[in-house]
Design an enzyme around this catalytic site. Structure first.
Site, PDB file in Angstrom:
ATOM      1  N   HIS A 165       0.841  -1.208   0.000  1.00 28.29           N
ATOM      2  CA  HIS A 165       0.000   0.000   0.000  1.00 28.29           C
ATOM      3  C   HIS A 165       0.875   1.257   0.000  1.00 28.29           C
ATOM      4  O   HIS A 165       0.647   2.186  -0.785  1.00 28.29           O
ATOM      5  CB  HIS A 165      -0.915   0.016   1.225  1.00 28.29           C
ATOM      6  CG  HIS A 165      -1.539   1.366   1.467  1.00 28.29           C
ATOM      7  ND1 HIS A 165      -2.596   1.840   0.741  1.00 28.29           N
ATOM      8  CD2 HIS A 165      -1.211   2.352   2.341  1.00 28.29           C
ATOM      9  CE1 HIS A 165      -2.917   3.068   1.153  1.00 28.29           C
ATOM     10  NE2 HIS A 165      -2.087   3.393   2.126  1.00 28.29           N
ATOM     11  N   HIS A 170       1.352   5.767  -1.782  1.00 26.70           N
ATOM     12  CA  HIS A 170       2.054   6.999  -1.410  1.00 26.70           C
ATOM     13  C   HIS A 170       3.396   7.144  -2.135  1.00 26.70           C
ATOM     14  O   HIS A 170       3.835   8.251  -2.431  1.00 26.70           O
ATOM     15  CB  HIS A 170       2.237   7.040   0.111  1.00 26.70           C
ATOM     16  CG  HIS A 170       0.917   6.935   0.820  1.00 26.70           C
ATOM     17  ND1 HIS A 170      -0.020   7.947   0.791  1.00 26.70           N
ATOM     18  CD2 HIS A 170       0.353   5.918   1.526  1.00 26.70           C
ATOM     19  CE1 HIS A 170      -1.104   7.566   1.464  1.00 26.70           C
ATOM     20  NE2 HIS A 170      -0.899   6.341   1.925  1.00 26.70           N
ATOM     21  N   GLU A 211      -6.187   9.518   0.013  1.00 24.73           N
ATOM     22  CA  GLU A 211      -6.429   8.072   0.093  1.00 24.73           C
ATOM     23  C   GLU A 211      -7.487   7.611  -0.909  1.00 24.73           C
ATOM     24  O   GLU A 211      -7.370   6.531  -1.474  1.00 24.73           O
ATOM     25  CB  GLU A 211      -6.862   7.656   1.506  1.00 24.73           C
ATOM     26  CG  GLU A 211      -5.760   7.752   2.572  1.00 24.73           C
ATOM     27  CD  GLU A 211      -4.677   6.684   2.439  1.00 24.73           C
ATOM     28  OE1 GLU A 211      -4.761   5.812   1.558  1.00 24.73           O
ATOM     29  OE2 GLU A 211      -3.706   6.755   3.224  1.00 24.73           O
ATOM     30  N   SER A 230      -3.680   1.232  -4.557  1.00 27.72           N
ATOM     31  CA  SER A 230      -3.083  -0.005  -4.035  1.00 27.72           C
ATOM     32  C   SER A 230      -4.138  -1.065  -3.752  1.00 27.72           C
ATOM     33  O   SER A 230      -3.846  -2.075  -3.130  1.00 27.72           O
ATOM     34  CB  SER A 230      -2.290   0.298  -2.754  1.00 27.72           C
ATOM     35  OG  SER A 230      -3.154   0.815  -1.759  1.00 27.72           O
TER      36      SER A 230
HETATM   37 FE   LIG Z   1      -2.316   5.225   3.129  1.00 33.33          FE
END
Ligand SMILES: [Fe+2]
Length: 297
Positions: A165, A170, A211, A230
Protein backbone atom coordinates in the site's frame (compact mmCIF):
# COMPACT_ATOMS: atom_id res chain seq x y z
CA UNK A 1 -10.78 -10.14 -4.47
CA UNK A 2 -10.03 -7.01 -2.66
CA UNK A 3 -7.16 -5.11 -1.21
CA UNK A 4 -7.18 -2.63 1.63
CA UNK A 5 -8.12 0.85 2.68
CA UNK A 6 -7.28 3.43 5.26
CA UNK A 7 -8.97 4.06 8.58
CA UNK A 8 -6.58 6.73 9.69
CA UNK A 9 -3.86 8.53 7.82
CA UNK A 10 -1.31 5.78 8.17
CA UNK A 11 -3.24 3.84 5.58
CA UNK A 12 -5.85 1.21 5.08
CA UNK A 13 -7.67 -0.07 8.17
CA UNK A 14 -9.22 -3.40 8.81
CA UNK A 15 -11.88 -3.96 6.24
CA UNK A 16 -14.16 -6.73 5.24
CA UNK A 17 -12.98 -9.33 2.75
CA UNK A 18 -15.23 -9.96 -0.19
CA UNK A 19 -16.11 -13.55 -0.99
CA UNK A 20 -16.02 -14.85 -4.54
CA UNK A 21 -19.76 -14.37 -4.82
CA UNK A 22 -19.43 -10.72 -3.80
CA UNK A 23 -20.84 -11.10 -0.28
CA UNK A 24 -18.97 -9.45 2.53
CA UNK A 25 -17.44 -11.72 5.14
CA UNK A 26 -16.08 -10.94 8.58
CA UNK A 27 -12.69 -9.26 8.50
CA UNK A 28 -11.46 -11.23 11.49
CA UNK A 29 -11.56 -14.40 9.39
CA UNK A 30 -8.75 -13.04 7.26
CA UNK A 31 -5.60 -15.12 7.77
CA UNK A 32 -3.67 -11.90 8.28
CA UNK A 33 -5.58 -11.48 11.53
CA UNK A 34 -5.73 -15.09 12.70
CA UNK A 35 -2.59 -16.93 11.52
CA UNK A 36 -0.34 -17.01 14.59
CA UNK A 37 2.86 -17.53 12.58
CA UNK A 38 2.06 -14.66 10.26
CA UNK A 39 1.16 -12.40 13.16
CA UNK A 40 4.46 -13.13 14.90
CA UNK A 41 6.36 -12.14 11.77
CA UNK A 42 4.21 -9.03 11.23
CA UNK A 43 4.64 -7.92 14.84
CA UNK A 44 8.40 -8.57 14.76
CA UNK A 45 8.78 -6.28 11.75
CA UNK A 46 6.44 -3.66 13.21
CA UNK A 47 8.32 -3.72 16.52
CA UNK A 48 11.28 -2.04 14.81
CA UNK A 49 9.22 1.14 14.82
CA UNK A 50 9.15 1.29 18.63
CA UNK A 51 11.02 4.32 19.82
CA UNK A 52 11.64 5.41 16.26
CA UNK A 53 12.13 9.12 15.86
CA UNK A 54 10.92 10.73 12.68
CA UNK A 55 13.81 10.76 10.27
CA UNK A 56 15.81 7.95 11.86
CA UNK A 57 16.94 5.50 9.15
CA UNK A 58 14.64 2.47 8.75
CA UNK A 59 16.39 -0.80 9.58
CA UNK A 60 16.32 -3.01 6.46
CA UNK A 61 14.12 -6.11 6.57
CA UNK A 62 15.41 -9.48 5.34
CA UNK A 63 12.25 -10.44 3.47
CA UNK A 64 11.53 -14.14 2.98
CA UNK A 65 11.03 -15.76 -0.40
CA UNK A 66 7.30 -16.09 0.38
CA UNK A 67 7.08 -12.34 1.03
CA UNK A 68 8.96 -11.59 -2.17
CA UNK A 69 6.55 -13.87 -4.04
CA UNK A 70 3.58 -11.97 -2.60
CA UNK A 71 5.12 -8.70 -3.77
CA UNK A 72 5.62 -10.04 -7.30
CA UNK A 73 2.06 -11.36 -7.47
CA UNK A 74 0.49 -8.12 -6.30
CA UNK A 75 2.85 -6.04 -8.42
CA UNK A 76 1.70 -7.83 -11.56
CA UNK A 77 -2.00 -7.39 -10.77
CA UNK A 78 -1.84 -3.81 -9.53
CA UNK A 79 0.35 -2.65 -12.38
CA UNK A 80 -2.29 -3.78 -14.86
CA UNK A 81 -5.25 -2.52 -12.82
CA UNK A 82 -3.68 0.92 -12.40
CA UNK A 83 -3.01 1.18 -16.13
CA UNK A 84 -6.72 0.88 -16.70
CA UNK A 85 -8.17 2.78 -13.76
CA UNK A 86 -5.62 5.29 -12.43
CA UNK A 87 -5.68 8.92 -13.50
CA UNK A 88 -3.10 10.35 -15.87
CA UNK A 89 -1.26 12.25 -13.11
CA UNK A 90 -0.77 9.05 -11.11
CA UNK A 91 0.34 7.07 -14.15
CA UNK A 92 2.79 9.78 -15.12
CA UNK A 93 4.16 9.77 -11.57
CA UNK A 94 4.40 5.98 -11.64
CA UNK A 95 6.95 6.12 -14.45
CA UNK A 96 9.45 7.63 -12.02
CA UNK A 97 8.37 5.72 -8.93
CA UNK A 98 10.62 3.23 -7.14
CA UNK A 99 8.43 0.17 -7.65
CA UNK A 100 10.65 -2.75 -8.72
CA UNK A 101 8.80 -5.74 -10.13
CA UNK A 102 11.20 -8.35 -8.80
CA UNK A 103 11.78 -7.44 -5.15
CA UNK A 104 10.34 -5.56 -2.20
CA UNK A 105 12.16 -2.25 -2.00
CA UNK A 106 13.64 -1.26 1.35
CA UNK A 107 12.68 2.14 2.70
CA UNK A 108 16.17 3.40 1.85
CA UNK A 109 15.68 2.44 -1.80
CA UNK A 110 12.29 4.15 -1.97
CA UNK A 111 13.42 7.15 0.04
CA UNK A 112 16.52 7.90 -2.00
CA UNK A 113 14.41 8.07 -5.15
CA UNK A 114 11.69 10.19 -3.55
CA UNK A 115 14.27 12.51 -2.09
CA UNK A 116 15.76 13.14 -5.54
CA UNK A 117 12.37 13.96 -7.03
CA UNK A 118 10.40 15.79 -4.35
CA UNK A 119 12.48 15.88 -1.16
CA UNK A 120 10.20 13.37 0.56
CA UNK A 121 11.34 10.23 2.38
CA UNK A 122 9.76 7.33 4.21
CA UNK A 123 10.06 7.13 7.98
CA UNK A 124 9.11 3.88 9.62
CA UNK A 125 5.75 3.18 11.28
CA UNK A 126 4.59 0.06 13.09
CA UNK A 127 0.90 0.63 12.36
CA UNK A 128 -1.53 3.43 13.06
CA UNK A 129 0.17 6.74 13.86
CA UNK A 130 -1.51 9.57 15.76
CA UNK A 131 -2.89 12.35 13.56
CA UNK A 132 -0.58 15.08 14.80
CA UNK A 133 2.57 13.08 14.20
CA UNK A 134 1.44 11.43 10.98
CA UNK A 135 0.05 14.53 9.30
CA UNK A 136 2.48 17.01 10.81
CA UNK A 137 5.55 15.07 9.63
CA UNK A 138 4.50 15.68 6.06
CA UNK A 139 5.35 19.37 6.47
CA UNK A 140 9.01 18.39 6.68
CA UNK A 141 8.87 15.79 3.94
CA UNK A 142 8.44 12.65 6.02
CA UNK A 143 5.85 10.00 5.29
CA UNK A 144 5.19 7.26 7.86
CA UNK A 145 5.30 3.89 6.10
CA UNK A 146 5.22 0.30 7.33
CA UNK A 147 7.55 -2.50 6.28
CA UNK A 148 5.52 -5.67 6.76
CA UNK A 149 3.87 -7.61 3.92
CA UNK A 150 0.29 -8.89 3.70
CA UNK A 151 -0.57 -12.54 4.27
CA UNK A 152 0.57 -14.76 1.36
CA UNK A 153 -2.63 -16.81 1.20
CA UNK A 154 -4.74 -13.85 0.07
CA UNK A 155 -2.22 -11.63 -1.70
CA UNK A 156 -4.77 -9.30 -3.24
CA UNK A 157 -6.42 -8.41 0.02
CA UNK A 158 -4.97 -7.04 3.22
CA UNK A 159 -6.88 -6.03 6.33
CA UNK A 160 -4.38 -3.29 7.16
CA UNK A 161 -1.82 -1.11 5.41
CA UNK A 162 1.32 -2.89 4.34
CA UNK A 163 4.44 -2.09 2.36
CA UNK A 164 2.55 -2.66 -0.89
CA UNK A 165 0.00 0.00 0.00
CA UNK A 166 2.65 2.49 0.98
CA UNK A 167 4.84 1.98 -2.07
CA UNK A 168 2.09 1.55 -4.68
CA UNK A 169 0.03 4.40 -3.25
CA UNK A 170 2.05 7.00 -1.41
CA UNK A 171 5.31 6.08 -3.13
CA UNK A 172 3.76 6.96 -6.48
CA UNK A 173 2.39 10.25 -5.17
CA UNK A 174 5.66 11.31 -3.63
CA UNK A 175 7.59 11.09 -6.88
CA UNK A 176 5.53 13.97 -8.29
CA UNK A 177 5.86 17.58 -7.09
CA UNK A 178 2.13 18.28 -7.60
CA UNK A 179 1.17 15.51 -5.17
CA UNK A 180 4.05 16.23 -2.79
CA UNK A 181 2.87 19.84 -2.51
CA UNK A 182 -0.53 18.62 -1.28
CA UNK A 183 1.15 16.45 1.37
CA UNK A 184 3.21 19.40 2.54
CA UNK A 185 0.19 21.69 2.63
CA UNK A 186 -1.65 19.19 4.82
CA UNK A 187 1.42 18.84 6.99
CA UNK A 188 1.75 22.58 7.56
CA UNK A 189 -1.88 22.85 8.63
CA UNK A 190 -1.45 19.95 11.06
CA UNK A 191 1.63 21.56 12.56
CA UNK A 192 -0.30 24.77 13.25
CA UNK A 193 -3.04 23.18 15.38
CA UNK A 194 -3.28 20.90 18.39
CA UNK A 195 -7.04 20.58 18.84
CA UNK A 196 -7.91 16.91 18.26
CA UNK A 197 -11.12 17.74 16.42
CA UNK A 198 -9.35 20.10 14.04
CA UNK A 199 -6.69 17.46 13.40
CA UNK A 200 -9.52 15.04 12.67
CA UNK A 201 -10.94 17.50 10.13
CA UNK A 202 -7.58 17.48 8.37
CA UNK A 203 -7.54 13.71 8.57
CA UNK A 204 -11.01 13.55 7.00
CA UNK A 205 -10.07 15.62 3.97
CA UNK A 206 -6.82 13.67 3.70
CA UNK A 207 -8.89 10.49 3.63
CA UNK A 208 -11.21 11.59 0.86
CA UNK A 209 -8.45 13.07 -1.29
CA UNK A 210 -5.03 11.48 -0.90
CA UNK A 211 -6.43 8.07 0.09
CA UNK A 212 -9.67 7.93 -1.90
CA UNK A 213 -9.72 10.74 -4.41
CA UNK A 214 -10.75 10.37 -8.03
CA UNK A 215 -10.52 12.64 -11.05
CA UNK A 216 -13.02 12.73 -13.88
CA UNK A 217 -11.22 11.93 -17.10
CA UNK A 218 -13.26 11.56 -20.25
CA UNK A 219 -16.40 11.20 -18.17
CA UNK A 220 -14.94 8.30 -16.19
CA UNK A 221 -13.70 8.35 -12.59
CA UNK A 222 -9.99 7.59 -12.44
CA UNK A 223 -8.14 6.99 -9.20
CA UNK A 224 -5.47 9.11 -7.64
CA UNK A 225 -6.03 8.20 -3.96
CA UNK A 226 -3.36 5.91 -2.49
CA UNK A 227 -5.86 3.43 -1.05
CA UNK A 228 -7.47 3.07 -4.46
CA UNK A 229 -4.14 2.87 -6.29
CA UNK A 230 -3.08 -0.01 -4.03
CA UNK A 231 -6.45 -1.77 -3.92
CA UNK A 232 -6.77 -4.31 -6.67
CA UNK A 233 -10.46 -4.91 -5.96
CA UNK A 234 -11.61 -1.40 -5.28
CA UNK A 235 -9.87 0.32 -8.19
CA UNK A 236 -11.68 -2.02 -10.56
CA UNK A 237 -15.11 -1.06 -9.33
CA UNK A 238 -14.84 2.73 -9.40
CA UNK A 239 -17.69 2.86 -11.88
CA UNK A 240 -19.97 1.48 -9.14
CA UNK A 241 -19.05 4.18 -6.60
CA UNK A 242 -21.22 7.20 -5.82
CA UNK A 243 -18.86 9.95 -7.00
CA UNK A 244 -19.83 13.40 -5.70
CA UNK A 245 -18.40 16.85 -6.39
CA UNK A 246 -15.39 17.68 -4.24
CA UNK A 247 -16.30 20.11 -1.46
CA UNK A 248 -14.77 20.43 1.98
CA UNK A 249 -18.15 20.55 3.71
CA UNK A 250 -19.19 17.30 2.09
CA UNK A 251 -15.91 15.60 3.05
CA UNK A 252 -16.29 16.74 6.65
CA UNK A 253 -19.86 15.49 6.97
CA UNK A 254 -19.73 12.21 5.07
CA UNK A 255 -19.12 9.29 7.41
CA UNK A 256 -16.80 6.56 6.27
CA UNK A 257 -17.37 2.94 7.00
CA UNK A 258 -14.08 1.29 7.77
CA UNK A 259 -15.49 -2.22 7.33
CA UNK A 260 -16.46 -2.19 3.69
CA UNK A 261 -15.85 -0.67 0.33
CA UNK A 262 -15.90 3.10 0.31
CA UNK A 263 -19.32 3.76 -1.25
CA UNK A 264 -18.95 7.55 -1.59
CA UNK A 265 -16.00 9.13 -3.34
CA UNK A 266 -15.27 12.75 -4.16
CA UNK A 267 -14.22 13.64 -7.67
CA UNK A 268 -12.52 16.69 -9.10
CA UNK A 269 -11.84 17.74 -12.67
CA UNK A 270 -8.11 18.05 -12.09
CA UNK A 271 -5.40 17.80 -9.47
CA UNK A 272 -5.27 21.60 -9.51
CA UNK A 273 -8.89 21.69 -8.36
CA UNK A 274 -8.00 19.34 -5.50
CA UNK A 275 -5.06 21.56 -4.54
CA UNK A 276 -7.11 24.76 -4.67
CA UNK A 277 -9.98 23.25 -2.67
CA UNK A 278 -7.67 22.00 0.05
CA UNK A 279 -5.58 25.18 0.07
CA UNK A 280 -8.58 27.41 0.77
CA UNK A 281 -9.62 25.17 3.66
CA UNK A 282 -6.24 24.38 5.17
CA UNK A 283 -4.89 27.91 5.12
CA UNK A 284 -7.81 29.16 7.21
CA UNK A 285 -7.70 26.42 9.84
CA UNK A 286 -7.04 27.40 13.41
CA UNK A 287 -7.69 25.96 16.87
CA UNK A 288 -11.36 27.07 16.78
CA UNK A 289 -12.19 25.68 13.37
CA UNK A 290 -13.95 22.56 14.67
CA UNK A 291 -16.11 24.57 17.08
CA UNK A 292 -17.05 27.03 14.34
CA UNK A 293 -17.82 24.21 11.93
CA UNK A 294 -20.09 22.48 14.47
CA UNK A 295 -22.01 25.74 15.08
CA UNK A 296 -22.58 26.27 11.37
CA UNK A 297 -23.47 22.72 10.37
FE1 LIG B 1 -2.32 5.23 3.13
Amino acid sequence: MDDSRARTPVGPPIRTPVAADGRLGPADEHPGLSDAGYLRRRHAIAARARGHRVGDPSVPVAYTEAEQRTWRTVHRELWAAQAEHACRAALDARQDAPIPADHIPQHAEVGSRLRELTGFDFTVAGGVVANKRFLGSMAEGWFHAVQFVRHPAVPLFTPEPDVLHDVFGHGIHLTAPAFADIYRMIGRAAMRVDDADVLQMISDVYWFTLEYGVLAEGGTPKAYGAALLSSYGEIRRLHRSDVRPLTVDAMLTTPYDIHGYQPVLFGARSLEEVTDTLHDFLERLDEDSARRFRRCS
